[in-house]
Design a protein around this motif. Structure first.
Motif, PDB file in Angstrom:
ATOM      1  N   ARG A  63      29.578  70.887  36.826  1.00  0.00           N
ATOM      2  CA  ARG A  63      30.894  71.069  37.446  1.00  0.00           C
ATOM      3  C   ARG A  63      31.969  70.217  36.783  1.00  0.00           C
ATOM      4  NH1 ARG A  63      30.574  71.724  43.850  1.00  0.00           N
ATOM      5  NH2 ARG A  63      32.766  71.515  43.392  1.00  0.00           N
ATOM      6  N   ARG A  64      31.562  69.391  35.823  1.00  0.00           N
ATOM      7  CA  ARG A  64      32.531  68.510  35.177  1.00  0.00           C
ATOM      8  C   ARG A  64      33.252  69.187  34.027  1.00  0.00           C
ATOM      9  NH1 ARG A  64      29.779  63.047  33.289  1.00  0.00           N
ATOM     10  NH2 ARG A  64      31.795  62.596  32.340  1.00  0.00           N
ATOM     11  N   LEU A  65      34.534  68.837  33.863  1.00  0.00           N
ATOM     12  CA  LEU A  65      35.276  69.236  32.675  1.00  0.00           C
ATOM     13  C   LEU A  65      35.595  67.970  31.894  1.00  0.00           C
ATOM     14  CD1 LEU A  65      37.956  71.776  34.016  1.00  0.00           C
ATOM     15  CD2 LEU A  65      35.691  72.268  33.067  1.00  0.00           C
ATOM     16  N   ILE A  66      35.299  67.967  30.607  1.00  0.00           N
ATOM     17  CA  ILE A  66      35.595  66.807  29.766  1.00  0.00           C
ATOM     18  C   ILE A  66      36.552  67.256  28.680  1.00  0.00           C
ATOM     19  CG2 ILE A  66      34.613  65.002  28.298  1.00  0.00           C
ATOM     20  CD1 ILE A  66      31.944  65.472  29.773  1.00  0.00           C
ATOM     21  N   GLY A  67      37.704  66.625  28.608  1.00  0.00           N
ATOM     22  CA  GLY A  67      38.735  66.988  27.634  1.00  0.00           C
ATOM     23  C   GLY A  67      38.971  65.914  26.608  1.00  0.00           C
ATOM     24  N   TYR A  75      31.082  61.426  24.580  1.00  0.00           N
ATOM     25  CA  TYR A  75      30.099  61.865  25.583  1.00  0.00           C
ATOM     26  C   TYR A  75      28.856  62.447  24.914  1.00  0.00           C
ATOM     27  CZ  TYR A  75      28.025  64.783  29.238  1.00  0.00           C
ATOM     28  OH  TYR A  75      27.139  65.378  30.104  1.00  0.00           O
ATOM     29  N   LEU A  76      29.057  63.356  23.967  1.00  0.00           N
ATOM     30  CA  LEU A  76      27.918  64.009  23.309  1.00  0.00           C
ATOM     31  C   LEU A  76      27.132  63.021  22.439  1.00  0.00           C
ATOM     32  CD1 LEU A  76      29.557  67.388  22.204  1.00  0.00           C
ATOM     33  CD2 LEU A  76      27.904  67.055  24.063  1.00  0.00           C
ATOM     34  N   GLY A  77      27.838  62.122  21.778  1.00  0.00           N
ATOM     35  CA  GLY A  77      27.184  61.168  20.876  1.00  0.00           C
ATOM     36  C   GLY A  77      26.152  60.322  21.587  1.00  0.00           C
ATOM     37  N   THR A  78      26.491  59.896  22.795  1.00  0.00           N
ATOM     38  CA  THR A  78      25.578  59.070  23.582  1.00  0.00           C
ATOM     39  C   THR A  78      24.330  59.855  23.972  1.00  0.00           C
ATOM     40  OG1 THR A  78      27.512  57.942  24.462  1.00  0.00           O
ATOM     41  CG2 THR A  78      25.457  57.638  25.667  1.00  0.00           C
ATOM     42  N   ARG A  79      24.514  61.126  24.302  1.00  0.00           N
ATOM     43  CA  ARG A  79      23.399  61.931  24.816  1.00  0.00           C
ATOM     44  C   ARG A  79      22.521  62.549  23.749  1.00  0.00           C
ATOM     45  NH1 ARG A  79      26.745  61.071  28.037  1.00  0.00           N
ATOM     46  NH2 ARG A  79      26.426  60.939  30.294  1.00  0.00           N
ATOM     47  N   HIS A  80      23.061  62.774  22.576  1.00  0.00           N
ATOM     48  CA  HIS A  80      22.308  63.545  21.576  1.00  0.00           C
ATOM     49  C   HIS A  80      22.097  62.768  20.285  1.00  0.00           C
ATOM     50  CE1 HIS A  80      22.380  67.007  24.197  1.00  0.00           C
ATOM     51  NE2 HIS A  80      23.682  66.846  24.357  1.00  0.00           N
ATOM     52  N   ARG A  81      22.094  61.464  20.381  1.00  0.00           N
ATOM     53  CA  ARG A  81      21.768  60.621  19.228  1.00  0.00           C
ATOM     54  C   ARG A  81      22.688  60.919  18.054  1.00  0.00           C
ATOM     55  NH1 ARG A  81      16.462  60.157  15.854  1.00  0.00           N
ATOM     56  NH2 ARG A  81      16.656  57.956  15.338  1.00  0.00           N
ATOM     57  N   LEU A  82      23.943  61.151  18.370  1.00  0.00           N
ATOM     58  CA  LEU A  82      24.920  61.403  17.310  1.00  0.00           C
ATOM     59  C   LEU A  82      25.894  60.237  17.178  1.00  0.00           C
ATOM     60  CD1 LEU A  82      25.663  65.201  17.818  1.00  0.00           C
ATOM     61  CD2 LEU A  82      24.572  64.115  15.854  1.00  0.00           C
ATOM     62  N   ALA A  83      25.487  59.080  17.700  1.00  0.00           N
ATOM     63  CA  ALA A  83      26.285  57.857  17.561  1.00  0.00           C
ATOM     64  C   ALA A  83      25.307  56.689  17.655  1.00  0.00           C
ATOM     65  CB  ALA A  83      27.328  57.777  18.664  1.00  0.00           C
TER      66      ALA A  83
ATOM     67  N   ALA B  83      39.109  50.098  35.171  1.00  0.00           N
ATOM     68  CA  ALA B  83      38.740  51.517  35.068  1.00  0.00           C
ATOM     69  C   ALA B  83      37.661  51.767  36.104  1.00  0.00           C
ATOM     70  CB  ALA B  83      38.236  51.842  33.665  1.00  0.00           C
ATOM     71  N   PRO B  84      37.473  53.027  36.494  1.00  0.00           N
ATOM     72  CA  PRO B  84      36.376  53.331  37.415  1.00  0.00           C
ATOM     73  C   PRO B  84      35.052  52.800  36.848  1.00  0.00           C
ATOM     74  CG  PRO B  84      37.792  55.246  37.150  1.00  0.00           C
ATOM     75  CD  PRO B  84      38.252  54.237  36.149  1.00  0.00           C
ATOM     76  N   ALA B  85      34.131  52.488  37.745  1.00  0.00           N
ATOM     77  CA  ALA B  85      32.871  51.868  37.311  1.00  0.00           C
ATOM     78  C   ALA B  85      31.857  52.889  36.806  1.00  0.00           C
ATOM     79  CB  ALA B  85      32.269  51.068  38.466  1.00  0.00           C
ATOM     80  N   ASP B  86      31.882  54.115  37.357  1.00  0.00           N
ATOM     81  CA  ASP B  86      30.874  55.100  36.945  1.00  0.00           C
ATOM     82  C   ASP B  86      31.280  55.767  35.634  1.00  0.00           C
ATOM     83  OD1 ASP B  86      33.033  56.283  38.557  1.00  0.00           O
ATOM     84  OD2 ASP B  86      31.986  58.167  38.138  1.00  0.00           O
ATOM     85  N   GLU B  87      30.289  56.311  34.944  1.00  0.00           N
ATOM     86  CA  GLU B  87      30.547  56.863  33.603  1.00  0.00           C
ATOM     87  C   GLU B  87      31.529  58.035  33.638  1.00  0.00           C
ATOM     88  OE1 GLU B  87      28.477  59.694  31.810  1.00  0.00           O
ATOM     89  OE2 GLU B  87      28.740  59.025  29.739  1.00  0.00           O
ATOM     90  N   ALA B  88      31.374  58.927  34.609  1.00  0.00           N
ATOM     91  CA  ALA B  88      32.292  60.076  34.677  1.00  0.00           C
ATOM     92  C   ALA B  88      33.730  59.600  34.886  1.00  0.00           C
ATOM     93  CB  ALA B  88      31.873  61.021  35.801  1.00  0.00           C
ATOM     94  N   GLY B  89      33.899  58.600  35.741  1.00  0.00           N
ATOM     95  CA  GLY B  89      35.228  58.061  35.992  1.00  0.00           C
ATOM     96  C   GLY B  89      35.806  57.360  34.771  1.00  0.00           C
ATOM     97  N   ARG B  90      34.953  56.663  34.055  1.00  0.00           N
ATOM     98  CA  ARG B  90      35.407  55.960  32.847  1.00  0.00           C
ATOM     99  C   ARG B  90      35.893  56.948  31.795  1.00  0.00           C
ATOM    100  NH1 ARG B  90      30.822  52.646  32.944  1.00  0.00           N
ATOM    101  NH2 ARG B  90      30.002  53.605  31.060  1.00  0.00           N
ATOM    102  N   LEU B  91      35.153  58.055  31.628  1.00  0.00           N
ATOM    103  CA  LEU B  91      35.561  59.060  30.637  1.00  0.00           C
ATOM    104  C   LEU B  91      36.820  59.803  31.075  1.00  0.00           C
ATOM    105  CD1 LEU B  91      32.254  60.640  29.253  1.00  0.00           C
ATOM    106  CD2 LEU B  91      33.687  58.878  28.236  1.00  0.00           C
TER     107      LEU B  91
END
Lengths: 230, 230
Positions: A63-67, A75-83, B83-91
Motif C-alpha cells: 500500500r506504500r508509494l515511494i517517490g 529503498y531498493l538498495g537496502t533490500r536487494h544488495r544493491l548498496a 524525523a519519524p523513527a520508523d523506516e517508512a516515515g524516514r523515507l
C-alpha cells in the motif's frame, strides 16, 4: 514481492534508473503506465491521497508509494544488495546518487533552460547558450569527479556493484547519445570500463536486449540536438 | 558529539537547511568556513580524499564527510529526533526533502538559467523568461503540493517537528524575499502557519535573533531582483 513502477511511458527518463536496479535485482515488477489503463492509474495516484508523490517515477510496494528516484533506489538498495550494507556505506552511495541527480537535472535543462512546460523549439537561443556552459564548464567537472572516484577501483562505492554503478552506466549512455562530439573530447577510461562491465552483467545484458528497454529520444532527459553538441 | 559544517560563508544557501537542523537539535557545531582559515580548510577537503564531496555543504563527523544537503539531513534526522523513527516515515520525510530540493534548484535557476558560473547580469533576458515560467507554472504547483499535505495537520510529516518543517520554513522565507509580489497572490494558510510555528520554536527563535543567522542577499539561492518578481 512484486513491485509496481509508475513512470511516463515512451521515454527512459528517470524511470530508467529504477528499472535498471529492479532488473539487476532480478525481482518481478510491472511497468504500470506501459500497460493498458496504466496511465489513468498513474494519474489517479498522483492526484489524491495523503502521501502522493509530487511526480513520477514512484514505486508501489503493497500500500506504500515511494517517490523521488534517489529515494526509491535507497529503498531498493537496502533490500536487494544493491548498496553497501553498513550505514556509512549506504549514505555514501546515496550521496553519489544525489550528485548524479544534480548532473541529470543539468543535462535536462540544457534543452529546457526557460521552462519545463514549454517546447524546446520555443527556447532554442537560451538552450544554445546553456549548452555551451554545460559542455565547457559543468560536464568536465562532473565527469572528472566521478572518474577520479574510480582510480584503482572497479565500483563507485563499496566492494561490489551498486545502484550507483547502474545509474552511472545510464548517465554515460545518455550523455553519449545527447553530446556525442563533446563526449569524445573527454578521457574517461574508468567510467568507460565501468559502463562496459555494467552492460555485460547477465541480467542487465538480457534487459538491454529486451523490448522492456526504451531507446533515448527527443522527449526525454537526454536529447540529441546537433546544435547543442559542440 | 561536535559537528563541523562546511559551507560558503556570506550566504544562507543550502548550508542554512543544515544549520536549522543543528540549531533545533541543540547540538554544538562549528561553521568552519566562517572562522579564520576555514575557507582554506574547506577547499582542501573538496580537493582531495577518496570520499570527497562534489560541493558544499558537507558535514564532518569524526573522520567522515557527509555531503548533499538532503543526505546530511537524513543522517541528522535519525540521530536527533528530527524525523519519524520508523523506516517508512524516514523515507517519506526524505522524499519530501528531495521535492523541496527540486524547488530550490528551480528557484535558483530563475536568476541563473544559462550557467551557474556566469553573472546574473549576463543572463538577464533568459532570467526574465524563466521567472515568468517559474511564477506562473512551477511555483503554484509546488506550493499547492505542500499546502495540500498540511490539510488538517500541523507538520509536513510525522507527529512532531521534522527537518522537513524547518526546511519548508526556510524555503517560504526565501520565496517571500525573492518574489514578494508573486507570493502575495498565493493563499497558503497552512504553510504560513507552519512557518510561524517554526520561527517561534525556542531554539529556532534564539538562532534567528543571533549573528549566526545570515540574511538573504543577491549572492545566494533566493535573490530579489524586482524585474523577476511579477
Amino acid at each position: 514481492m512484486s513491485y509496481r513502477l509508475y513512470y511516463w511511458p515512451g521515454i527512459p527518463g528517470r524511470g530508467e534508473f529504477v528499472r535498471l536496479a529492479l532488473e539487476e535485482a532480478g525481482v518481478s515488477y510491472l511497468d504500470v503506465a506501459r500497460t493498458p489503463g496504466g496511465m489513468a492509474a498513474m494519474t489517479r495516484l498522483l492526484a489524491r491521497g495523503p502521501q502522493r508523490p509530487f511526480a513520477p517515477p514512484f514505486l508501489q510496494v503493497g500500500r506504500r508509494l515511494i517517490g523521488q528516484t534517489a529515494n526509491i533506489l535507497f529503498y531498493l538498495g537496502t533490500r536487494h544488495r544493491l548498496a553497501p550494507a553498513d550505514e556509512a556505506g549506504r549514505l555514501w552511495a546515496h550521496q553519489l546518487q544525489l550528485t548524479l541527480a544534480d548532473l541529470i537535472v543539468e543535462a535536462h535543462d540544457v534543452h529546457h533552460p526557460i521552462g519545463v512546460e514549454l517546447y524546446y523549439e520555443d527556447q532554442r537561443p537560451a538552450a544554445k547558450q546553456r549548452a555551451t556552459s554545460f559542455r565547457k564548464s559543468r560536464l568536465p567537472k562532473f565527469l572528472g569527479y566521478f572518474e577520479n572516484l574510480l582510480r584503482g577501483r572497479k565500483h563507485l562505492c563499496g566492494a561490489r556493484v551498486s545502484y550507483v554503478d547502474l545509474s552511472m552506466f545510464q548517465v554515460m549512455a545518455g550523455l553519449r547519445y545527447a553530446f556525442p562530439r563533446a563526449m569524445k573530447r573527454h578521457r574517461t577510461p574508468g567510467l568507460d570500463a565501468l559502463s562496459a562491465r555494467v552492460a555485460e552483467r547477465p541480467r542487465i545484458a538480457a534487459y538491454l536486449a529486451s523490448p522492456r528497454r526504451l531507446a533515448f529520444n527527443e522527449h526525454g532527459i537526454f536529447r540529441h540536438y546537433a546544435e547543442l553538441d559542440g
